[in-house]
Scaffold this motif. Structure first.
Motif, mmCIF file in Angstrom:
data_model
loop_
_atom_site.group_PDB
_atom_site.id
_atom_site.type_symbol
_atom_site.label_atom_id
_atom_site.label_comp_id
_atom_site.label_asym_id
_atom_site.label_seq_id
_atom_site.Cartn_x
_atom_site.Cartn_y
_atom_site.Cartn_z
ATOM 1 N N GLN A 147 0.810 -1.312 0.008
ATOM 2 C CA GLN A 147 -0.075 -0.076 -0.212
ATOM 3 C C GLN A 147 0.880 1.251 0.031
ATOM 4 O OE1 GLN A 147 -3.193 -0.401 -0.396
ATOM 5 N NE2 GLN A 147 -3.184 1.672 -0.812
ATOM 6 N N VAL A 148 1.777 1.194 0.795
ATOM 7 C CA VAL A 148 2.880 2.464 1.020
ATOM 8 C C VAL A 148 3.370 2.859 -0.425
ATOM 9 C CG1 VAL A 148 4.923 3.163 1.985
ATOM 10 C CG2 VAL A 148 3.110 2.396 3.459
ATOM 11 N N ASP A 167 -2.144 -4.592 -7.830
ATOM 12 C CA ASP A 167 -1.676 -5.986 -8.013
ATOM 13 C C ASP A 167 -0.348 -6.429 -8.241
ATOM 14 O OD1 ASP A 167 -4.228 -6.468 -7.016
ATOM 15 O OD2 ASP A 167 -5.243 -7.095 -8.837
ATOM 16 N N TYR A 168 0.225 -5.797 -9.291
ATOM 17 C CA TYR A 168 1.739 -5.967 -9.706
ATOM 18 C C TYR A 168 2.323 -5.756 -8.728
ATOM 19 C CZ TYR A 168 5.622 -6.066 -12.995
ATOM 20 O OH TYR A 168 6.856 -6.690 -13.680
ATOM 21 N N LEU A 169 2.287 -4.561 -7.708
ATOM 22 C CA LEU A 169 3.223 -4.148 -6.821
ATOM 23 C C LEU A 169 3.174 -5.354 -5.594
ATOM 24 C CD1 LEU A 169 3.357 -0.402 -6.547
ATOM 25 C CD2 LEU A 169 4.737 -2.084 -7.758
ATOM 26 N N LYS A 170 1.926 -5.852 -5.255
ATOM 27 C CA LYS A 170 1.485 -6.799 -4.322
ATOM 28 C C LYS A 170 2.500 -7.813 -4.680
ATOM 29 C CE LYS A 170 -0.578 -8.932 -0.923
ATOM 30 N NZ LYS A 170 0.076 -10.262 -0.732
ATOM 31 N N ILE A 175 7.290 -11.657 -3.758
ATOM 32 C CA ILE A 175 8.455 -12.318 -4.107
ATOM 33 C C ILE A 175 9.918 -11.470 -3.214
ATOM 34 C CG2 ILE A 175 10.224 -12.307 -5.886
ATOM 35 C CD1 ILE A 175 7.854 -13.172 -7.743
ATOM 36 N N HIS A 176 9.731 -10.288 -3.174
ATOM 37 C CA HIS A 176 10.827 -9.699 -2.336
ATOM 38 C C HIS A 176 10.793 -10.187 -0.942
ATOM 39 C CE1 HIS A 176 11.134 -6.681 -5.583
ATOM 40 N NE2 HIS A 176 12.287 -6.341 -4.788
#
Ligand code: TTP
Ligand code: MG
Length: 224
Positions: A147-148, A167-170, A175-176
């Motif tokens: 979110q941030v 969704d891509y960032l999530k 993965i990170h």
């Protein structure tokens, strides 16, 4: 070929974390130290490869351009890993490891990078790891919530990233996390120092100070 592997290198720190986690800002903090070679991500190269903006092409049609983009990222990361410096400490924004373990992995999972293309990238990646000196001494993981970073990315408003979804960032976040926090995905090429990078610019300074002594003293006992 072995001479590529044998060359000496500085104490090497790679700074990892999701898109918008504050890697560039973290690196800028170390500009003040004379003994640190600071290598911010070569995004300007990705935006202009003989006049082609590969980052823009990637997000316009990720299936068509993922192989081209990740091939070039891998090359530019290799150039940074092997870049000679008179400084005893080298600080890099990202690495060929996160390019492979986070982005290529995500693209494979999403089906936007074919197995055949991923296999070619992997052949290059493995050859580079085995034959050149891309060793790393410390990973700084700027840990955030999706979110941030989504809010930061929207506020930053990088032209090419307008189509990047939450969704891509999530997915990239997960993965990170699996790679650097849970350590259940791939191997970590060095010990991992985890910083809370959710904070805003006014308070993040305290987190930077935590890592400053570890980096400047070149100590790697960070409990990984
Ligand atoms: P990041 O490498 O995460 O860099 P950043 O400048 O956004 O991060 P920070 O705010 O923490 O400084 O991403 C840069 C852009 O390049 C982003 O749109 C994701 C993309 N990218 C890929 O698609 N594949 C890759 O292998 C890498 C390294 C980046
Ligand atoms: Mg950056």
């Amino acid at each position: 070929m072995s001479s590529l592997k044998d060359s000496s290198r500085p104490f090497t720190v790679i700074v990892e974390g999701n898109i918008g986690s504050g890697k560039t800002t973290f690196l800028q903090h170390f500009d003040q130290f004379d003994n640190v070679c600071v290598l911010a991500e070569p995004i300007h190269l990705w935006r202009n490869c003989d006049g082609h903006n590969l980052l823009s092409l990637l997000y316009q049609d990720i299936k068509k351009w993922s192989f081209t983009f990740q091939s070039y990222v891998q090359l530019t990361m290799l150039q940074y890993h092997t870049k000679k410096t008179p400084h005893p400490i080298k600080l890099m924004e990202r690495s060929m490891f996160s390019a492979r373990y986070c982005f290529v992995e995500q693209m494979k999972r999403d089906g936007v990078l074919s197995d055949a293309s991923a296999a070619v990238i992997d052949r290059h990646f493995t050859w580079i790891k085995d034959n050149t000196n891309v060793d790393v001494d410390l990973i700084v993981y700027l840990r955030t919530t999706p979110q941030v970073v989504f809010e930061r990315m929207m506020a930053r408003n990088r032209e090419e990233e307008k189509s990047v979804s939450f969704d891509y960032l999530k997915s990239l976040h997960d993965i990170h996390e699996d790679w650097l926090f849970h350590k259940t995905l791939f191997s970590t090429p060095a010990p991992v120092l985890i910083l809370d990078a959710n904070q805003d610019k006014a308070t993040i300074h305290q987190e930077y100070l935590k890592s400053e002594q570890i980096i400047l003293n070149r100590t790697v006992a960070v409990g990984s």
